[in-house]
Design an enzyme around this catalytic site. Sequence first.
Site, mmCIF file in Angstrom:
data_model
loop_
_atom_site.group_PDB
_atom_site.id
_atom_site.type_symbol
_atom_site.label_atom_id
_atom_site.label_comp_id
_atom_site.label_asym_id
_atom_site.label_seq_id
_atom_site.Cartn_x
_atom_site.Cartn_y
_atom_site.Cartn_z
ATOM 1 N N ASP A 193 0.838 -1.189 0.000
ATOM 2 C CA ASP A 193 0.000 0.000 0.000
ATOM 3 C C ASP A 193 0.878 1.247 0.000
ATOM 4 O O ASP A 193 1.975 1.233 -0.558
ATOM 5 C CB ASP A 193 -0.933 -0.027 1.227
ATOM 6 C CG ASP A 193 -2.291 0.575 0.927
ATOM 7 O OD1 ASP A 193 -3.276 -0.184 0.920
ATOM 8 O OD2 ASP A 193 -2.365 1.791 0.689
ATOM 9 N N HIS A 246 -3.650 5.825 3.430
ATOM 10 C CA HIS A 246 -4.417 4.654 3.016
ATOM 11 C C HIS A 246 -3.879 3.369 3.637
ATOM 12 O O HIS A 246 -4.628 2.542 4.166
ATOM 13 C CB HIS A 246 -4.369 4.587 1.482
ATOM 14 C CG HIS A 246 -5.316 3.628 0.848
ATOM 15 N ND1 HIS A 246 -4.998 2.320 0.601
ATOM 16 C CD2 HIS A 246 -6.567 3.818 0.358
ATOM 17 C CE1 HIS A 246 -6.008 1.720 -0.005
ATOM 18 N NE2 HIS A 246 -6.982 2.620 -0.166
ATOM 19 N N SER A 248 -11.178 -0.902 -1.062
ATOM 20 C CA SER A 248 -9.904 -0.913 -0.336
ATOM 21 C C SER A 248 -10.114 -1.288 1.121
ATOM 22 O O SER A 248 -9.236 -1.888 1.754
ATOM 23 C CB SER A 248 -9.241 0.460 -0.396
ATOM 24 O OG SER A 248 -8.685 0.703 -1.660
#
Length: 855
Positions: free
Chosen positions: A335, A387, A569
């Site tokens: 990520d 994220h 996600s």
Amino acid sequence: MRFWTRTLALAALCALLGCSQGKGSSDHSQPSDSEAAPTLFSISGTVTAARFAGIDADTNDGQAPATGNNDAQSAQAAGNPSVLGGFVSAQGSGDSGQRFANSADSEDWFRISAAPGQSVNLRIHKFDDKSPAAVDLDLYLYTPDDTSNPVASSTGNSASESIAIPSQRDFLLRVVAQSGISNYTLKLDTDNNATNSPSVSQEFVPGELLIKWKSQPSAQWLDSRGLRSVRGKTPHRIASYRLSRSDSSPIDADMEFLHLTASETLRNKLRTLAAVKKLQRADLVEWVEPNYRYYSTLTPSDRQHHLQWHYRQIQLPQAWDVTTGSADVIVAVLDTGVFSAHPDIHDKLVAGYDFISDSADARDGDGIDNDPEDPGDKAFQDRSSWHGTHVSGTVGAATDNVTGVSGAGWQTRIMPLRVIGTSGGSSADIAQAVRYAAGLANDSGTLPVRRADIINMSFGGTGRSQALQAAIDDARAAGVIVVAAAGNDNAETEFYPAAFNGVVAVSATDYNRDKAPYSNFGSWVDVAAPGGDMSTDGNGDGYGDGILSTHVKEGTSPSATYSFLQGTSMASPHVAGVFALMKGTNRQLSPQDIDALLAQGRLTEDIGQTGRDKLFGMGLIDAYKAVQAASGPITVPVVSAQPDSLNFGSTHTALEVEIKNIGADGARIDGDPVAAVGWIKAIEALETDSNGFGRYRVSVDRAALPDGNYSTQLRFPVDGSGDFELPVNMKVGGAASAADAGYLYVLLLRPEADKDGDGSPDMKVVAVQAKVASGGKYNFNFAGVPAGEYLIAAGSDIDGDGKICGPGESCAVFPSQDFASPITLRKSLEGQDFVVGYDNPIDSGAQKNMTTQGL
């Protein structure tokens, strides 16, 4: 003071209403003819319709104004939320003066705007469970542009029907009288998993039924009803049958008439539901349903865990009673990197790597290195996404540590591998990170101390890279399970790496277990998991229904926080976290084992079309089933609730929940459930076994509470397992148009001598005024009233029987909806105000002389 036992029926009004003698009240004697004429007074006030109250525009009260609402074109607008009284009849009601004395009022149509997380409940007040075919009302939901094909239905044989709202939009709602005559109450509010019949909106095998018999039917009986046995002929056991004429026989006459132009698919569903309805009435049948399928206990102490609805959706709390994971299991999170200083992540990390080769894209001043720290990508956005930190928290945030949030795997370790920079990530970099995670040779020239067991990739695009496919093939060959997000374009186009061979592709669901509005879909999707939808608050906790996890607060220097995000996600790490729990239970679990268990439906709940489908793959990941599939039979108690939380919304006052042990024996509820807040009015055991498991009713009291959202947890003390906590949410206030409790009759009543010998004074109607609501209010003024003691009552006469306050009719007495107190009249009185509505405790029995006619 006590609640009404039933309206004004076969006993004196005071006895039934709990009348109290006011201070200095007079007796019931009246002046004789020889006495001087009494002094006359007036009594005035306002009856206010309860908030959200509404009324069917064409009831059977012949005196009330009416507007037809009998088809889609004349559909009546209904508020949201709303509690609405109505009337329908499959034939004329027969009495003169009634609006539908000689003709049917077979259906009512309503226009509503609603959203997922809400439901429509229809209560049928004249239903008789001893003769269910005598009074039968059904409920259908349509989109305004297609009234041929209902998007949902409820067509059972019970006193209520219920439909869950499938999407956020305008709908048409149709109440149909299949047989008989009845008042009804229609409620639109928060969805609370109300018991309802099968619906055309549900996925089931058309033409297949599951039946439990009271006694085994004969072959002739089965043949006469078009039932062909699939398996199971043992008496008193569940058996499976196929409707031999499901594709060719006409729909049950009423459904055929209502849906002459429905699609073939929907007609096949309606035929199945019509068969269910008919068979439910058969003496031989204990129950029948279409062919489809259906828990925390060891609740962590993290302060914001109660906001993580997404874990309850996939039964993670129940899985934690079996295993909380293993520190030997590693999930590689490919990520944006990680904010390693976060207290819910710091101690869960193993060494990672930064594989972003473009230094400008990396924003950390160099190319690949052994530092996977996320420097943020704020240079290209209003704020950084952080994220990877959010995804990592879902996989394995530190759990049961009295702070923050919970992670799917309490013990699971996280390997942060940085592959996404300010301009995204390249397939070349990602392929190298995949190889590193698998312990294979890669561009870094290094290998991890121990390879990862699972890889999570919450990113993607439409380019199909052969290099990345090859890396994934190699990782699988090394024993690594690979999971990826399906993408957020609401498109069927293949999205990589999720669509690569050997990758478990994860689509997203919302709070209601529907496909999240943004989620990609297609034949390449393998499984679904919660991704959230922050545009709605279906669970009523005061927050948008996003996924809550670890995050970063920006400022002079970044600091740890927690945030709601949404997307596939967020769905993918739920699946990776569940696989980590499985791997901790069975270290020998391979990617091929995952494929096989997934294909067998042993890891999921099938929430879409039967079997594999484009929206959810094999269904919604089910953590409890998954750890069972990995570890074998459960050997510890596992307590769960159905539904898994209670949401009272704006109008509900009482809801039911079933508390049950779905694991091994050895647990019991030891003592009374405990509520920590005063607005929980009562928790009543309705039907429980010797261990205390079973149905409970929870009621709330909004009185004196300011507008706002309220949340708490009910604690059920459990011996043999950890105490069970049930989340409860409630709303006070909310937008509402002017309420309307129908054409209202306000009655002035006077107690008189006991003429019928029942031991209680009779009630005489002294005066009556009929009123139409104006801005939700009904003003009344009784003039020329002699001194004495009186009661004031108000209610509607929806069925037109000449009496108010019947089942399903609005009703109240002064001074409150559920308690009557006599008025001692010695002077003119103003301000005798009270509220009238439908949610009163009176709903059975015969009526007294509360007449509206002949006065």
